[in-house]
Design a protein around this motif. Structure first.
Motif, short mmCIF file in Angstrom:
data_model
loop_
_atom_site.label_atom_id
_atom_site.label_comp_id
_atom_site.label_asym_id
_atom_site.label_seq_id
_atom_site.Cartn_x
_atom_site.Cartn_y
_atom_site.Cartn_z
N ILE A 25 55.39 28.85 -11.06
CA ILE A 25 55.15 27.32 -11.07
C ILE A 25 54.80 26.44 -9.99
O ILE A 25 53.74 25.64 -9.97
CB ILE A 25 56.43 26.54 -11.86
CG1 ILE A 25 56.53 27.03 -13.44
CG2 ILE A 25 56.16 25.01 -11.80
CD1 ILE A 25 57.71 26.45 -14.02
N HIS A 26 55.41 27.10 -8.88
CA HIS A 26 55.17 26.52 -7.60
C HIS A 26 53.67 26.62 -7.35
O HIS A 26 52.98 25.86 -6.46
CB HIS A 26 56.16 27.11 -6.55
CG HIS A 26 55.76 26.47 -5.32
ND1 HIS A 26 56.09 25.13 -4.67
CD2 HIS A 26 55.22 27.09 -3.95
CE1 HIS A 26 55.78 25.08 -3.41
NE2 HIS A 26 55.27 26.10 -3.14
N ARG A 63 51.28 22.29 -13.38
CA ARG A 63 52.78 22.25 -13.52
C ARG A 63 53.20 21.09 -14.52
O ARG A 63 54.15 21.59 -14.95
CB ARG A 63 53.21 21.61 -12.03
CG ARG A 63 53.09 22.76 -10.99
CD ARG A 63 53.58 22.05 -9.58
NE ARG A 63 53.11 22.70 -8.57
CZ ARG A 63 53.02 22.20 -7.19
NH1 ARG A 63 53.65 21.17 -7.10
NH2 ARG A 63 52.56 22.86 -6.12
#
Length: 69
Positions: free
Chosen positions: A11-12, A19
């Motif tokens: 996700i980062h 996101r």
């Protein structure tokens, strides 16, 4: 088994708009699979340590329950 760290890492690395979509998807999944019932807690432990030492654990639990009510 997938770890939270693996999910966070993926996700980062996503762009901001993806996101947000990932978060929305995770929230939807969370709604589909509600959390389990409230689990029994032992937060009462030690609250009556000064009480009569001959009390049973059941009697102590009942006293704690009445104190919290």
């Amino acid at each position: 088994m997938i770890t939270i760290d693996q999910v966070e890492s993926v996700i980062h690395n996503l762009p901001q708009d993806l996101r947000e979509r990932a978060l929305q998807y995770i929230e939807e999944l969370n709604k589909e699979y509600p959390q389990s019932e409230k689990k029994f807690s032992f937060d009462w432990v030690g609250d009556l340590k000064d009480e009569e030492p001959s009390l049973s654990t059941v009697e102590i639990q009942h006293k704690i329950h009445t104190l919290k009510a």
